[in-house]
Design a protein around this motif. Sequence first.
Motif, PDB file in Angstrom:
ATOM      1  N   ARG A  39       0.803  -1.222   0.000  1.00 49.12           N
ATOM      2  CA  ARG A  39       0.000   0.000   0.000  1.00 49.12           C
ATOM      3  C   ARG A  39       0.834   1.270   0.000  1.00 49.12           C
ATOM      4  O   ARG A  39       2.034   1.259   0.237  1.00 49.12           O
ATOM      5  N   GLU A  40       0.118   2.376  -0.279  1.00 52.38           N
ATOM      6  CA  GLU A  40       0.768   3.680  -0.374  1.00 52.38           C
ATOM      7  C   GLU A  40       1.260   4.170   0.983  1.00 52.38           C
ATOM      8  O   GLU A  40       2.272   4.857   1.080  1.00 52.38           O
ATOM      9  N   ASN A  69       1.966  -3.635  15.236  1.00 54.66           N
ATOM     10  CA  ASN A  69       1.317  -3.615  13.920  1.00 54.66           C
ATOM     11  C   ASN A  69       2.364  -3.230  12.875  1.00 54.66           C
ATOM     12  O   ASN A  69       2.335  -2.139  12.319  1.00 54.66           O
ATOM     13  N   PRO A  70       3.317  -4.146  12.622  1.00 58.11           N
ATOM     14  CA  PRO A  70       4.479  -3.763  11.805  1.00 58.11           C
ATOM     15  C   PRO A  70       4.167  -3.668  10.311  1.00 58.11           C
ATOM     16  O   PRO A  70       3.432  -4.487   9.766  1.00 58.11           O
ATOM     17  N   TRP A  71       4.725  -2.650   9.683  1.00 58.76           N
ATOM     18  CA  TRP A  71       4.668  -2.498   8.225  1.00 58.76           C
ATOM     19  C   TRP A  71       6.092  -2.310   7.728  1.00 58.76           C
ATOM     20  O   TRP A  71       6.886  -1.581   8.333  1.00 58.76           O
ATOM     21  N   TRP A  72       6.396  -2.953   6.593  1.00 63.92           N
ATOM     22  CA  TRP A  72       7.722  -2.823   5.981  1.00 63.92           C
ATOM     23  C   TRP A  72       7.630  -1.899   4.762  1.00 63.92           C
ATOM     24  O   TRP A  72       6.739  -2.041   3.936  1.00 63.92           O
ATOM     25  N   TYR A  73       8.588  -0.996   4.652  1.00 68.24           N
ATOM     26  CA  TYR A  73       8.698  -0.123   3.485  1.00 68.24           C
ATOM     27  C   TYR A  73       9.650  -0.805   2.514  1.00 68.24           C
ATOM     28  O   TYR A  73      10.839  -0.959   2.806  1.00 68.24           O
ATOM     29  N   ILE A  74       9.124  -1.271   1.392  1.00 66.52           N
ATOM     30  CA  ILE A  74       9.879  -2.195   0.540  1.00 66.52           C
ATOM     31  C   ILE A  74      10.097  -1.641  -0.866  1.00 66.52           C
ATOM     32  O   ILE A  74       9.448  -0.672  -1.286  1.00 66.52           O
ATOM     33  N   ILE A  75      11.002  -2.313  -1.577  1.00 66.27           N
ATOM     34  CA  ILE A  75      11.192  -2.079  -3.013  1.00 66.27           C
ATOM     35  C   ILE A  75      10.286  -3.058  -3.755  1.00 66.27           C
ATOM     36  O   ILE A  75      10.328  -4.260  -3.498  1.00 66.27           O
ATOM     37  N   ILE A  76       9.461  -2.555  -4.660  1.00 61.50           N
ATOM     38  CA  ILE A  76       8.557  -3.429  -5.421  1.00 61.50           C
ATOM     39  C   ILE A  76       9.377  -4.275  -6.398  1.00 61.50           C
ATOM     40  O   ILE A  76      10.138  -3.730  -7.202  1.00 61.50           O
ATOM     41  N   PRO A  77       9.231  -5.607  -6.343  1.00 59.43           N
ATOM     42  CA  PRO A  77      10.014  -6.455  -7.252  1.00 59.43           C
ATOM     43  C   PRO A  77       9.688  -6.158  -8.713  1.00 59.43           C
ATOM     44  O   PRO A  77       8.543  -5.879  -9.046  1.00 59.43           O
ATOM     45  N   GLU A  78      10.708  -6.220  -9.556  1.00 60.39           N
ATOM     46  CA  GLU A  78      10.605  -6.009 -10.994  1.00 60.39           C
ATOM     47  C   GLU A  78      10.255  -4.578 -11.374  1.00 60.39           C
ATOM     48  O   GLU A  78      10.887  -3.995 -12.226  1.00 60.39           O
ATOM     49  N   GLY A  80      10.282  -1.785  -9.403  1.00 61.25           N
ATOM     50  CA  GLY A  80      10.921  -0.680  -8.711  1.00 61.25           C
ATOM     51  C   GLY A  80       9.854   0.158  -8.035  1.00 61.25           C
ATOM     52  O   GLY A  80       8.672  -0.180  -8.055  1.00 61.25           O
ATOM     53  N   GLY A  81      10.263   1.276  -7.458  1.00 63.40           N
ATOM     54  CA  GLY A  81       9.309   2.039  -6.665  1.00 63.40           C
ATOM     55  C   GLY A  81       9.153   1.401  -5.299  1.00 63.40           C
ATOM     56  O   GLY A  81       9.766   0.360  -5.005  1.00 63.40           O
ATOM     57  N   ASN A  82       8.335   2.002  -4.462  1.00 61.20           N
ATOM     58  CA  ASN A  82       8.215   1.543  -3.090  1.00 61.20           C
ATOM     59  C   ASN A  82       6.761   1.462  -2.666  1.00 61.20           C
ATOM     60  O   ASN A  82       5.906   2.140  -3.212  1.00 61.20           O
ATOM     61  N   CYS A  83       6.493   0.604  -1.687  1.00 60.48           N
ATOM     62  CA  CYS A  83       5.174   0.534  -1.088  1.00 60.48           C
ATOM     63  C   CYS A  83       5.319  -0.045   0.312  1.00 60.48           C
ATOM     64  O   CYS A  83       6.401  -0.478   0.705  1.00 60.48           O
ATOM     65  N   TRP A  84       4.226  -0.043   1.049  1.00 61.97           N
ATOM     66  CA  TRP A  84       4.207  -0.542   2.422  1.00 61.97           C
ATOM     67  C   TRP A  84       3.523  -1.908   2.462  1.00 61.97           C
ATOM     68  O   TRP A  84       2.393  -2.056   2.025  1.00 61.97           O
ATOM     69  N   LEU A  85       4.237  -2.896   3.026  1.00 58.67           N
ATOM     70  CA  LEU A  85       3.745  -4.266   3.122  1.00 58.67           C
ATOM     71  C   LEU A  85       3.543  -4.593   4.596  1.00 58.67           C
ATOM     72  O   LEU A  85       4.424  -4.360   5.419  1.00 58.67           O
ATOM     73  N   TRP A  86       2.360  -5.134   4.931  1.00 64.62           N
ATOM     74  CA  TRP A  86       2.072  -5.473   6.328  1.00 64.62           C
ATOM     75  C   TRP A  86       2.996  -6.579   6.804  1.00 64.62           C
ATOM     76  O   TRP A  86       3.085  -7.634   6.175  1.00 64.62           O
ATOM     77  N   GLY A  87       3.692  -6.336   7.898  1.00 67.27           N
ATOM     78  CA  GLY A  87       4.665  -7.296   8.398  1.00 67.27           C
ATOM     79  C   GLY A  87       4.091  -8.661   8.717  1.00 67.27           C
ATOM     80  O   GLY A  87       4.775  -9.673   8.610  1.00 67.27           O
ATOM     81  N   MET A  88       2.805  -8.715   9.124  1.00 61.75           N
ATOM     82  CA  MET A  88       2.201  -9.988   9.514  1.00 61.75           C
ATOM     83  C   MET A  88       2.005 -10.931   8.322  1.00 61.75           C
ATOM     84  O   MET A  88       1.681 -12.096   8.504  1.00 61.75           O
ATOM     85  N   THR A  89       2.180 -10.427   7.100  1.00 69.58           N
ATOM     86  CA  THR A  89       2.024 -11.283   5.916  1.00 69.58           C
ATOM     87  C   THR A  89       3.359 -11.860   5.451  1.00 69.58           C
ATOM     88  O   THR A  89       3.422 -12.519   4.422  1.00 69.58           O
ATOM     89  N   THR A  90       4.432 -11.591   6.211  1.00 68.56           N
ATOM     90  CA  THR A  90       5.767 -11.969   5.747  1.00 68.56           C
ATOM     91  C   THR A  90       6.565 -12.667   6.840  1.00 68.56           C
ATOM     92  O   THR A  90       6.251 -12.574   8.031  1.00 68.56           O
ATOM     93  N   ASN A  91       7.621 -13.343   6.403  1.00 65.99           N
ATOM     94  CA  ASN A  91       8.691 -13.782   7.291  1.00 65.99           C
ATOM     95  C   ASN A  91       9.878 -12.866   7.033  1.00 65.99           C
ATOM     96  O   ASN A  91      10.283 -12.682   5.883  1.00 65.99           O
ATOM     97  N   LEU A  92      10.432 -12.294   8.096  1.00 68.48           N
ATOM     98  CA  LEU A  92      11.524 -11.338   7.944  1.00 68.48           C
ATOM     99  C   LEU A  92      12.862 -12.034   8.137  1.00 68.48           C
ATOM    100  O   LEU A  92      13.044 -12.791   9.090  1.00 68.48           O
ATOM    101  N   THR A  93      13.797 -11.772   7.212  1.00 71.51           N
ATOM    102  CA  THR A  93      15.164 -12.245   7.351  1.00 71.51           C
ATOM    103  C   THR A  93      16.038 -11.021   7.546  1.00 71.51           C
ATOM    104  O   THR A  93      16.072 -10.140   6.690  1.00 71.51           O
TER     105      THR A  93
END
Length: 103
Positions: A39-40, A69-78, A80-93
């Motif tokens: 998300r934006e 309520n963690p959110w990750w600010y990520i690089i969109i694969p392929e 580029g650009g950025n968005c916010w991904l809810w941390g609960m939907t991921t495994n963090l390394t």
Amino acid sequence: GREPSATEPPPEANATTSPTLPVTASAVATVKVDSANCREKPRGNADRITILYPDQQVEVLGRNDDLANPWWYIIIPEEGGNCWLWGMTTNLTGTLEDIPIVR
């Protein structure tokens, strides 16, 4: 009687071969749900920018400051650009403490 063979070096000797992450990313998140909205803004009702799918790996550049309520600010694969991904939907390394807080 034969001489005992030379002892093998301890496994720690090879620990330096772990892959190094690019300096731009503090951590990597792997999607663990069927589809994750990116998300934006770091809120569930913010505009959706893209959708990520299971086992996709994304570079985490930052995070919000709400550990409950963690959110990750990520690089969109392929794309580029950025968005916010809810941390609960991921495994963090990586190390959460190393991820800078983005406001």
